[in-house]
Design a protein around this motif. Structure first.
Motif, PDB file in Angstrom:
ATOM      1  N   VAL B  76      -3.403   9.786   1.680  1.00 32.76           N
ATOM      2  CA  VAL B  76      -2.346  10.217   0.774  1.00 32.76           C
ATOM      3  C   VAL B  76      -1.178   9.245   0.861  1.00 32.76           C
ATOM      4  O   VAL B  76      -0.532   9.126   1.899  1.00 32.76           O
ATOM      5  CB  VAL B  76      -1.860  11.630   1.142  1.00 32.76           C
ATOM      6  CG1 VAL B  76      -0.743  12.051   0.217  1.00 32.76           C
ATOM      7  CG2 VAL B  76      -3.005  12.604   1.054  1.00 32.76           C
ATOM      8  N   THR B  77      -0.928   8.513  -0.236  1.00 31.48           N
ATOM      9  CA  THR B  77       0.278   7.682  -0.299  1.00 31.48           C
ATOM     10  C   THR B  77       0.906   7.955  -1.654  1.00 31.48           C
ATOM     11  O   THR B  77       0.551   8.920  -2.318  1.00 31.48           O
ATOM     12  CB  THR B  77      -0.055   6.186  -0.169  1.00 31.48           C
ATOM     13  OG1 THR B  77      -0.929   5.833  -1.234  1.00 31.48           O
ATOM     14  CG2 THR B  77      -0.724   5.889   1.139  1.00 31.48           C
ATOM     15  N   SER B  78       1.834   7.117  -2.081  1.00 32.19           N
ATOM     16  CA  SER B  78       2.384   7.346  -3.415  1.00 32.19           C
ATOM     17  C   SER B  78       2.520   6.013  -4.130  1.00 32.19           C
ATOM     18  O   SER B  78       2.120   4.982  -3.623  1.00 32.19           O
ATOM     19  CB  SER B  78       3.712   8.062  -3.336  1.00 32.19           C
ATOM     20  OG  SER B  78       4.732   7.149  -3.122  1.00 32.19           O
ATOM     21  N   ASP B  79       3.105   6.067  -5.299  1.00 39.13           N
ATOM     22  CA  ASP B  79       3.196   4.843  -6.091  1.00 39.13           C
ATOM     23  C   ASP B  79       4.463   4.063  -5.835  1.00 39.13           C
ATOM     24  O   ASP B  79       4.575   2.922  -6.243  1.00 39.13           O
ATOM     25  CB  ASP B  79       3.150   5.185  -7.583  1.00 39.13           C
ATOM     26  CG  ASP B  79       1.794   5.684  -7.995  1.00 39.13           C
ATOM     27  OD1 ASP B  79       1.711   6.277  -9.075  1.00 39.13           O
ATOM     28  OD2 ASP B  79       0.843   5.479  -7.247  1.00 39.13           O
ATOM     29  N   LYS B  80       5.464   4.702  -5.216  1.00 40.25           N
ATOM     30  CA  LYS B  80       6.763   4.041  -5.087  1.00 40.25           C
ATOM     31  C   LYS B  80       6.933   3.426  -3.717  1.00 40.25           C
ATOM     32  O   LYS B  80       6.418   3.932  -2.712  1.00 40.25           O
ATOM     33  CB  LYS B  80       7.886   5.058  -5.289  1.00 40.25           C
ATOM     34  CG  LYS B  80       7.833   5.717  -6.608  1.00 40.25           C
ATOM     35  CD  LYS B  80       9.217   6.151  -7.050  1.00 40.25           C
ATOM     36  CE  LYS B  80       9.095   7.252  -8.085  1.00 40.25           C
ATOM     37  NZ  LYS B  80       9.770   8.448  -7.606  1.00 40.25           N
ATOM     38  N   GLY B  81       7.685   2.350  -3.658  1.00 38.96           N
ATOM     39  CA  GLY B  81       7.895   1.691  -2.372  1.00 38.96           C
ATOM     40  C   GLY B  81       9.287   1.962  -1.852  1.00 38.96           C
ATOM     41  O   GLY B  81       9.902   2.961  -2.170  1.00 38.96           O
ATOM     42  N   LEU B  82       9.800   1.015  -1.058  1.00 45.21           N
ATOM     43  CA  LEU B  82      11.133   1.113  -0.481  1.00 45.21           C
ATOM     44  C   LEU B  82      11.287   2.356   0.378  1.00 45.21           C
ATOM     45  O   LEU B  82      12.323   3.004   0.383  1.00 45.21           O
ATOM     46  CB  LEU B  82      12.212   1.140  -1.581  1.00 45.21           C
ATOM     47  CG  LEU B  82      12.402  -0.135  -2.359  1.00 45.21           C
ATOM     48  CD1 LEU B  82      13.458   0.062  -3.399  1.00 45.21           C
ATOM     49  CD2 LEU B  82      12.798  -1.270  -1.437  1.00 45.21           C
ATOM     50  N   CYS B  83      10.227   2.713   1.097  1.00 44.30           N
ATOM     51  CA  CYS B  83      10.359   3.895   1.942  1.00 44.30           C
ATOM     52  C   CYS B  83       9.863   3.623   3.340  1.00 44.30           C
ATOM     53  O   CYS B  83       9.234   4.468   3.951  1.00 44.30           O
ATOM     54  CB  CYS B  83       9.629   5.077   1.323  1.00 44.30           C
ATOM     55  SG  CYS B  83       7.993   4.688   0.803  1.00 44.30           S
ATOM     56  N   GLY B  84      10.114   2.456   3.859  1.00 44.37           N
ATOM     57  CA  GLY B  84       9.787   2.219   5.253  1.00 44.37           C
ATOM     58  C   GLY B  84       8.304   2.075   5.456  1.00 44.37           C
ATOM     59  O   GLY B  84       7.582   1.540   4.634  1.00 44.37           O
ATOM     60  N   SER B  85       7.794   2.651   6.558  1.00 46.54           N
ATOM     61  CA  SER B  85       6.420   2.377   6.951  1.00 46.54           C
ATOM     62  C   SER B  85       5.476   3.517   6.645  1.00 46.54           C
ATOM     63  O   SER B  85       4.407   3.601   7.204  1.00 46.54           O
ATOM     64  CB  SER B  85       6.383   2.097   8.443  1.00 46.54           C
ATOM     65  OG  SER B  85       6.870   3.236   9.124  1.00 46.54           O
ATOM     66  N   ILE B  86       5.856   4.399   5.728  1.00 43.72           N
ATOM     67  CA  ILE B  86       5.036   5.582   5.441  1.00 43.72           C
ATOM     68  C   ILE B  86       3.627   5.197   4.998  1.00 43.72           C
ATOM     69  O   ILE B  86       2.628   5.678   5.511  1.00 43.72           O
ATOM     70  CB  ILE B  86       5.705   6.404   4.326  1.00 43.72           C
ATOM     71  CG1 ILE B  86       6.954   7.041   4.851  1.00 43.72           C
ATOM     72  CG2 ILE B  86       4.787   7.459   3.806  1.00 43.72           C
ATOM     73  CD1 ILE B  86       6.700   8.171   5.750  1.00 43.72           C
ATOM     74  N   HIS B  87       3.567   4.316   4.010  1.00 51.07           N
ATOM     75  CA  HIS B  87       2.260   4.007   3.427  1.00 51.07           C
ATOM     76  C   HIS B  87       1.394   3.245   4.412  1.00 51.07           C
ATOM     77  O   HIS B  87       0.193   3.501   4.533  1.00 51.07           O
ATOM     78  CB  HIS B  87       2.437   3.192   2.148  1.00 51.07           C
ATOM     79  CG  HIS B  87       3.295   3.879   1.146  1.00 51.07           C
ATOM     80  ND1 HIS B  87       3.111   5.190   0.801  1.00 51.07           N
ATOM     81  CD2 HIS B  87       4.342   3.447   0.436  1.00 51.07           C
ATOM     82  CE1 HIS B  87       4.016   5.532  -0.101  1.00 51.07           C
ATOM     83  NE2 HIS B  87       4.776   4.487  -0.342  1.00 51.07           N
ATOM     84  N   SER B  88       2.003   2.287   5.133  1.00 52.37           N
ATOM     85  CA  SER B  88       1.220   1.543   6.126  1.00 52.37           C
ATOM     86  C   SER B  88       0.691   2.482   7.191  1.00 52.37           C
ATOM     87  O   SER B  88      -0.424   2.302   7.680  1.00 52.37           O
ATOM     88  CB  SER B  88       2.057   0.477   6.805  1.00 52.37           C
ATOM     89  OG  SER B  88       2.974  -0.060   5.926  1.00 52.37           O
ATOM     90  N   ALA B  89       1.502   3.500   7.546  1.00 57.81           N
ATOM     91  CA  ALA B  89       1.049   4.433   8.579  1.00 57.81           C
ATOM     92  C   ALA B  89      -0.206   5.155   8.122  1.00 57.81           C
ATOM     93  O   ALA B  89      -1.207   5.216   8.840  1.00 57.81           O
ATOM     94  CB  ALA B  89       2.157   5.435   8.913  1.00 57.81           C
ATOM     95  N   SER B  90      -0.172   5.697   6.881  1.00 52.93           N
ATOM     96  CA  SER B  90      -1.360   6.389   6.371  1.00 52.93           C
ATOM     97  C   SER B  90      -2.559   5.471   6.344  1.00 52.93           C
ATOM     98  O   SER B  90      -3.656   5.831   6.763  1.00 52.93           O
ATOM     99  CB  SER B  90      -1.109   6.886   4.941  1.00 52.93           C
ATOM    100  OG  SER B  90      -0.333   8.030   4.935  1.00 52.93           O
ATOM    101  N   VAL B  91      -2.347   4.255   5.831  1.00 57.54           N
ATOM    102  CA  VAL B  91      -3.475   3.337   5.669  1.00 57.54           C
ATOM    103  C   VAL B  91      -4.043   2.925   7.019  1.00 57.54           C
ATOM    104  O   VAL B  91      -5.264   2.886   7.224  1.00 57.54           O
ATOM    105  CB  VAL B  91      -3.026   2.103   4.863  1.00 57.54           C
ATOM    106  CG1 VAL B  91      -4.074   1.034   4.913  1.00 57.54           C
ATOM    107  CG2 VAL B  91      -2.760   2.496   3.429  1.00 57.54           C
ATOM    108  N   ASN B  92      -3.158   2.642   7.979  1.00 53.73           N
ATOM    109  CA  ASN B  92      -3.657   2.212   9.293  1.00 53.73           C
ATOM    110  C   ASN B  92      -4.407   3.322   9.992  1.00 53.73           C
ATOM    111  O   ASN B  92      -5.442   3.085  10.631  1.00 53.73           O
ATOM    112  CB  ASN B  92      -2.490   1.730  10.164  1.00 53.73           C
ATOM    113  CG  ASN B  92      -1.964   0.401   9.690  1.00 53.73           C
ATOM    114  OD1 ASN B  92      -2.659  -0.321   8.992  1.00 53.73           O
ATOM    115  ND2 ASN B  92      -0.737   0.088  10.048  1.00 53.73           N
ATOM    116  N   VAL B  93      -3.892   4.551   9.873  1.00 55.66           N
ATOM    117  CA  VAL B  93      -4.605   5.664  10.499  1.00 55.66           C
ATOM    118  C   VAL B  93      -5.965   5.861   9.826  1.00 55.66           C
ATOM    119  O   VAL B  93      -6.967   6.133  10.487  1.00 55.66           O
ATOM    120  CB  VAL B  93      -3.759   6.950  10.424  1.00 55.66           C
ATOM    121  CG1 VAL B  93      -4.581   8.156  10.799  1.00 55.66           C
ATOM    122  CG2 VAL B  93      -2.579   6.836  11.359  1.00 55.66           C
ATOM    123  N   SER B  94      -6.003   5.702   8.494  1.00 58.72           N
ATOM    124  CA  SER B  94      -7.286   5.841   7.797  1.00 58.72           C
ATOM    125  C   SER B  94      -8.282   4.817   8.296  1.00 58.72           C
ATOM    126  O   SER B  94      -9.448   5.119   8.557  1.00 58.72           O
ATOM    127  CB  SER B  94      -7.113   5.642   6.300  1.00 58.72           C
ATOM    128  OG  SER B  94      -6.169   6.506   5.789  1.00 58.72           O
TER     129      SER B  94
END
Lengths: 77, 291
Positions: B76-94
């Motif tokens: 689960v991520t989203s389309d918008k950026g500029l939010c720190g390491s949220i998306h990388s965290a999800s992707v790395n855990v996946s």
């Protein structure tokens, strides 16, 4: 499909919606939207705004995406 | 710094830089305010959604240790950026989860929600992606259960699975987001585990009313459980995203302020140096005339 087999082979007759290929989620959503349309204004408009759907889905095959399909309730501008 | 005899950098350049840094600072401050205001209502929604998924966890459990053949990892991520390491965290855990549960006879696929996650996954895991879903959270359609359940329906119908693992960022606190995995088992696996000795042994102690068999009830429950848990995951991820954006924009404004301070000092030094140079020229010119 794994879930289709479980529905048909259960022994008892599958409910009509399962036999028509719907999942429980689709069934309960249809019931929910029927319920929402029973409301009076202004609650009806509020509830209708909670039903809007918009996303673009793209299936991948062998590392390549196919053209995305947009499923949307809002009219494209 | 400058070569001997050369003029130092013109004040115009430094002033332009200062203007743009100041604008950036204003923008990031505004973004932080916006994220802070949205966070309040997002948190409220997360609290309100508890009644939907908690009974499922109590009934069917959350068993990440389950070992099955076909896994689907929903990131689960989203389309918008500029939010720190949220998306990388999800992707790395996946990706880590993928490595953990792969093996012989194991098949693992990804379903990616959100543009940011897709971009990161495509670089090295292209062949394992089953489908990607983008354009999720536009201004007009915030996350609602109808939308999530349609998504859940599509995923259920298109991807074969024995267990689905949803990877999202759980919202603990404005600055603390924990990457979490929620596990959902397919109805057959639930039945198998609820026989004696499995991980869900207590299921048989419930009575089933109505004319349905246990496997039908389980199938309905599992489908609905998936929709509810996906709903929770998306709400929590949205909350985490807002919190992360708040702190990222806050850091950004603070850094912009520091940069502005340093630029101001450089500007003053440059200005004074050019004044001194002019004075020297005038005085030496004057003394050349008189002397």
């Amino acid at each position: 499909m794994a879930s289709a087999a479980a529905g048909a082979v259960a022994g008892a007759a599958a409910p009509f919606w399962r036999a028509a290929g719907m999942t429980y989620i689709t069934y309960s959503n249809i019931c929910a939207s029927l319920l929402r349309s029973c409301l009076k204004e202004p609650y009806k408009a509020d509830a209708a705004s909670r039903e809007k759907v918009h996303f673009a889905i793209s299936k991948w095959a062998q590392g390549k995406p196919e053209k995305p399909v947009i499923r949307s309730d809002t009219p494209e501008e | 710094m400058a070569p001997r005899g050369g003029r130092s950098v013109s004040t115009q350049v430094v002033r332009n830089r200062m203007k743009s840094v100041k604008n950036i600072q204003k923008i990031t401050k505004a973004m932080k305010m916006v994220a802070a205001s949205k966070l309040r209502s997002a948190q409220q929604r997360v609290e309100n959604s508890r009644g939907l998924w908690q009974p499922f966890t109590a009934l069917l459990g959350d068993t990440p240790r389950i070992d099955v053949k076909k896994n689907v990892i929903v990131a689960v991520t989203s389309d918008k950026g500029l939010c720190g390491s949220i998306h990388s965290a999800s992707v790395n855990v996946s990706k880590a989860l993928y490595k953990l549960i792969s093996g012989s006879e194991r098949e693992t696929k990804y379903v990616i929600l959100g543009e940011k996650g897709k971009v990161q996954m495509v670089s090295d895991s292209k062949d394992d992606i089953a489908m990607t879903i983008t354009e999720l959270q536009l201004q007009k359609t915030p996350i609602n259960f109808t939308q999530i359940s349609e998504l859940a329906d599509i995923i259920l119908k298109n991807v074969e699975f024995d267990a689905i693992r949803i990877v999202f960022n759980k919202f603990r606190h404005v600055v603390i987001h924990w990457p979490t995995v929620a596990t959902i088992l397919s109805p057959e696996v639930v039945e198998r585990e609820s026989e004696a000795g499995g991980m869900l042994g207590d299921l048989d102690s419930y009575e089933i009313e109505g004319g349905e068999t246990k496997s039908e009830v389980l199938q309905n429950l599992v489908e609905f459980q998936f929709a509810c848990v996906l709903f929770k995951a998306m709400l929590e991820n949205a909350c985490s995203e807002l919190g992360a954006r708040m702190s990222a924009m806050d850091n950004s404004s603070r850094n912009a302020g520091k940069m502005l301070h340093r630029l101001t000092l450089t500007h003053n030094r440059t200005r004074q140096a050019s004044i001194t140079t002019e004075l020297i020229e005038i005085i030496s010119g004057a003394s050349a005339l008189t002397g």
